[in-house]
Design a protein around this motif. Structure first.
Motif, mmCIF file in Angstrom:
data_model
loop_
_atom_site.group_PDB
_atom_site.id
_atom_site.type_symbol
_atom_site.label_atom_id
_atom_site.label_comp_id
_atom_site.label_asym_id
_atom_site.label_seq_id
_atom_site.Cartn_x
_atom_site.Cartn_y
_atom_site.Cartn_z
ATOM 1 N N LEU A 70 0.893 -1.309 0.029
ATOM 2 C CA LEU A 70 -0.007 -0.121 -0.009
ATOM 3 C C LEU A 70 0.775 1.234 -0.015
ATOM 4 N N GLU A 71 2.070 1.264 0.666
ATOM 5 C CA GLU A 71 2.830 2.343 0.815
ATOM 6 C C GLU A 71 3.504 2.598 -0.438
ATOM 7 N N GLU A 72 4.153 1.420 -1.090
ATOM 8 C CA GLU A 72 4.599 1.751 -2.353
ATOM 9 C C GLU A 72 3.716 2.022 -3.794
ATOM 10 N N LEU A 73 2.688 1.539 -3.481
ATOM 11 C CA LEU A 73 1.444 2.049 -4.547
ATOM 12 C C LEU A 73 0.830 3.303 -4.239
ATOM 13 N N ARG A 74 1.233 3.952 -3.124
ATOM 14 C CA ARG A 74 0.718 5.206 -2.496
ATOM 15 C C ARG A 74 -0.808 5.100 -2.699
ATOM 16 N N TRP A 75 -1.439 3.797 -2.360
ATOM 17 C CA TRP A 75 -2.856 3.672 -2.254
ATOM 18 C C TRP A 75 -3.286 3.973 -0.835
ATOM 19 N N GLU A 76 -4.411 4.982 -0.938
ATOM 20 C CA GLU A 76 -4.963 5.317 0.470
ATOM 21 C C GLU A 76 -5.486 3.916 1.070
ATOM 22 N N PRO A 77 -5.265 3.509 2.207
ATOM 23 C CA PRO A 77 -6.255 2.358 2.694
ATOM 24 C C PRO A 77 -7.637 2.299 2.314
ATOM 25 N N ALA A 78 -8.220 3.684 2.611
ATOM 26 C CA ALA A 78 -9.576 3.589 2.458
ATOM 27 C C ALA A 78 -10.080 3.335 1.022
ATOM 28 N N SER A 79 -9.253 3.434 0.139
ATOM 29 C CA SER A 79 -9.712 3.316 -1.404
ATOM 30 C C SER A 79 -9.747 1.703 -1.753
ATOM 31 N N VAL A 80 -9.276 0.897 -0.881
ATOM 32 C CA VAL A 80 -9.442 -0.817 -0.852
ATOM 33 C C VAL A 80 -10.970 -1.061 -0.677
ATOM 34 N N GLU A 81 -11.577 -1.505 -1.786
ATOM 35 C CA GLU A 81 -12.971 -1.963 -1.622
ATOM 36 C C GLU A 81 -13.252 -3.273 -1.422
ATOM 37 N N ALA A 82 -12.236 -4.109 -1.439
ATOM 38 C CA ALA A 82 -12.646 -5.560 -0.959
ATOM 39 C C ALA A 82 -11.106 -6.094 -0.652
ATOM 40 N N LEU A 83 -11.094 -6.814 0.453
ATOM 41 C CA LEU A 83 -9.875 -7.645 0.768
ATOM 42 C C LEU A 83 -10.358 -9.049 0.789
ATOM 43 N N ILE A 84 -9.643 -9.883 0.328
ATOM 44 C CA ILE A 84 -9.747 -11.220 -0.001
ATOM 45 C C ILE A 84 -8.611 -12.085 0.859
ATOM 46 N N PHE A 85 -8.585 -12.578 1.752
ATOM 47 C CA PHE A 85 -7.772 -13.330 2.583
ATOM 48 C C PHE A 85 -7.749 -14.876 2.308
ATOM 49 N N VAL A 86 -6.892 -15.532 1.489
ATOM 50 C CA VAL A 86 -6.711 -17.009 0.899
ATOM 51 C C VAL A 86 -5.800 -17.550 1.896
ATOM 52 N N GLN A 103 -8.801 -6.204 8.178
ATOM 53 C CA GLN A 103 -9.430 -4.674 7.503
ATOM 54 C C GLN A 103 -9.237 -3.848 8.597
ATOM 55 N N MET A 104 -9.450 -4.292 9.834
ATOM 56 C CA MET A 104 -9.090 -3.493 10.981
ATOM 57 C C MET A 104 -7.670 -3.045 11.232
ATOM 58 N N ARG A 105 -7.046 -3.979 11.220
ATOM 59 C CA ARG A 105 -5.410 -3.802 11.200
ATOM 60 C C ARG A 105 -4.655 -2.926 10.339
ATOM 61 N N LEU A 106 -5.158 -3.128 8.924
ATOM 62 C CA LEU A 106 -4.825 -2.376 7.822
ATOM 63 C C LEU A 106 -5.409 -0.726 7.781
ATOM 64 N N GLY A 107 -6.375 -0.833 8.520
ATOM 65 C CA GLY A 107 -7.104 0.627 8.336
ATOM 66 C C GLY A 107 -7.757 0.960 7.329
ATOM 67 N N LEU A 108 -8.370 -0.081 6.925
ATOM 68 C CA LEU A 108 -9.290 -0.121 5.702
ATOM 69 C C LEU A 108 -10.743 0.457 5.834
ATOM 70 N N SER A 109 -11.329 0.886 4.759
ATOM 71 C CA SER A 109 -12.747 1.521 5.259
ATOM 72 C C SER A 109 -13.640 0.321 5.689
ATOM 73 N N ARG A 110 -14.670 0.866 6.493
ATOM 74 C CA ARG A 110 -15.482 0.117 6.851
ATOM 75 C C ARG A 110 -16.568 -0.158 5.786
ATOM 76 N N SER A 111 -16.367 0.266 4.432
ATOM 77 C CA SER A 111 -17.348 -0.326 3.724
ATOM 78 C C SER A 111 -16.486 -1.163 2.790
ATOM 79 N N CYS A 112 -15.415 -1.582 3.157
ATOM 80 C CA CYS A 112 -14.599 -2.548 2.563
ATOM 81 C C CYS A 112 -15.195 -4.021 2.656
ATOM 82 N N ALA A 113 -15.228 -4.856 1.758
ATOM 83 C CA ALA A 113 -16.062 -6.276 1.809
ATOM 84 C C ALA A 113 -14.663 -7.164 2.030
ATOM 85 N N ALA A 114 -14.873 -7.876 3.289
ATOM 86 C CA ALA A 114 -13.510 -8.733 3.542
ATOM 87 C C ALA A 114 -14.120 -10.066 3.694
ATOM 88 N N PHE A 115 -13.509 -11.098 3.237
ATOM 89 C CA PHE A 115 -14.002 -12.364 3.405
ATOM 90 C C PHE A 115 -12.575 -13.263 3.450
#
Lengths: 363, 131
Positions: A70-86, A103-115
């Motif tokens: 996320l740092e190297e891409l300069r992606w705002e954590p809040a911009s991640v819309e889904a997190l898939i953990f395999v 989701q919590m640890r990475l500071g992603l938005s609460r409208s992120c879909a995580a599964f």
């Protein structure tokens, strides 16, 4: 499965992380004898593995990789819309899904879909397919796929069929909408008749073989290895036979669907099962070995992280600066398999990160 | 390879010669002949296509040499009669190597179940020559 073509998506970056503790396979000489170790190592191509410590989880490795990415891409954590953990080694035996804690640890938005997705060897390809489909098909823009396992912990130390195979690793792949991207072509498949050839039979009270006082007792098995019902079991011969049966047609199918000739593929990134198997596959498919990168020697079989780990450790220079035609091929536990023909790069690929056990999530 | 041979009237769909199966593909010869009036007195010359090229006779010496290479034993150390359980090199790695060899050198997909039934080198050889 029939072919899936996913347009308008690209891989923006890949990062991987392994435990700092590096152990040579020869460390097991006291248990198995130096000759046997040498033979196994020669067959598998594995000389070292990075091994976790109690409390250092797959999610920690993936967290570190994701944070760096996320740092190297300069992606705002809040911009991640889904997190898939395999993973097949989550933080908690049953609940909650580890992706929620990430989701919590990475500071992603609460409208992120995580599964979570419970797959191993085929897991990264499935994760990519899901992420790309979410973007292409349902209008998301950015998805993170975190994939990995701490599989080294799953086997009995005195089971030489498995105890020297697995290394621990986590990875993060950033997938992003890109209307100019060439379609990624996927083919997946399943054969559940192989369910008992790579399995941890027992360990949970509610499951197929309920845990009881005896399921954790290690006994001598017919192959002379020691394991309990709560240890990982693998029938190497069956898994090998499955691989040579399914993988070559899978590769052909994906190449045909993508309209690529075999020679046009820059690299074949296989799930890093073992060197003997991959060499045999390459020979069967007439793929030159210099197009089959391996991360086995240093990291072992790292389950769903093996494809991204191989890309970041063996193809890092090229993929950071140019576009490569890659064939990603995952196959194994389930049986489950998937292949992906993807134009990859230039993308962000930081060097592999070593994770100290002190970096485990304190909770 | 085409053979020209004779056979008295029976179904020519499957003719077995010398232990290999052949397939009748046509007729040559007498213009009075038809498939309907074949009988013992009239044996018809016919053409058959041999399938033997696809299944060359198993070269036993070569198989033994392949096994010696797989097991990393000295030349001459094993024979067709050798029992697998007398070979300490016949371990789980050799098992998988055999599956690979059957696939790449003999074009045969051996199943682990079949492989487990084998007791001798001959049994292994039969597995890869059986098609």
């Amino acid at each position: 499965m029939a072919i899936a073509k996913v347009p308008g998506v690209r891989i923006a970056g890949i990062a991987s992380a392994v435990p700092a503790t590096r152990v040579p396979v020869t460390a097991a000489a006291e248990i198995f004898g130096a000759d046997i170790i040498q033979k196994i190592s020669q067959n598998t191509g594995i000389e070292y593995r990075h091994l976790t410590s109690p409390g250092l989880c797959t999610s920690d490795l993936c967290f570190v990789a994701a944070k760096r990415l996320l740092e190297e891409l300069r992606w705002e954590p809040a911009s991640v819309e889904a997190l898939i953990f395999v993973t097949q080694t989550p933080d908690f035996p049953h609940i909650p899904a580890t992706s929620c804690t990430l989701q919590m640890r990475l500071g992603l938005s609460r409208s992120c879909a995580a599964f979570d997705v419970t797959l191993g060897c085929s897991g990264h390809v499935y994760g990519l397919w899901l992420a790309m489909s979410l973007i292409s098909g349902s209008g998301l823009s950015r998805v993170l796929v975190l994939a990995g396992d701490v599989a080294s912990v799953l086997s009995s130390p005195s089971d030489r069929a498995v105890s020297l195979l697995f290394g621990d690793a986590g990875s993060a792949t950033a997938v992003e909408k890109d209307v100019t991207a060439s379609p990624c072509v996927f083919s997946m498949g399943t054969d559940g008749s192989g369910w008992k050839n790579l399995i941890i039979p027992s360990g949970m009270q509610y499951a197929r073989y309920p845990r009881d006082a005896t399921t954790c007792i290690r006994r001598q098995a017919e192959d002379n290895n020691q394991r309990s019902a709560e240890d990982l079991f693998m029938d190497g011969a069956e898994v090998f036979a499955f691989t040579i049966r399914e993988v070559p047609p899978l590769v052909n199918q994906v190449l045909n669907a993508a309209g690529w000739k075999l020679e046009e593929v820059d690299d074949f990134v296989f799930h890093q099962a073992n060197k003997f198997m991959l060499t045999h596959l390459a020979k069967t498919m007439k793929v030159p070995l210099n197009k089959v990168p391996l991360s086995l020697k240093e990291y072992g079989n790292t389950s769903s992280a093996s494809i991204p780990l191989t890309i970041t450790t063996q193809l890092r220079e090229e993929i950071s600066s140019q576009s490569l035609r890659l064939l990603l091929v995952g196959f194994g536990v389930g049986y489950s398999w998937g292949a992906c023909a993807v134009h990859c790069g230039p993308l962000v690929a930081p060097p592999v990160i070593l994770v100290d056990k002190s970096e485990a999530w304190r909770c | 390879m085409l053979y020209l041979g004779r056979h008295s009237h029976r179904s020519l769909a499957q003719v077995t010669l010398t232990g290999h199966s052949h397939r009748w593909i046509g007729r040559v010869g007498c213009k009075e002949s038809t498939t309907a009036n074949l009988c013992a007195e009239h044996s018809w010359p016919f053409l058959i296509a041999s399938q033997t090229e696809r299944h060359p006779k198993m070269n036993e010496q070569e198989f033994i040499a392949n096994m010696e290479e797989l097991l990393e034993t000295d030349p001459g150390s094993i024979s067709l009669a050798t029992q697998l359980d007398s070979l300490e090199q016949w371990d789980s790695l050799a098992f998988v190597s055999f599956l690979a060899m059957a696939d790449s050198k003999y074009g045969v997909r051996v199943t682990p179940t079949d492989l487990r039934q084998c007791k001798s080198i001959t049994d292994l050889m039969k597995l890869v020559e059986k098609r």
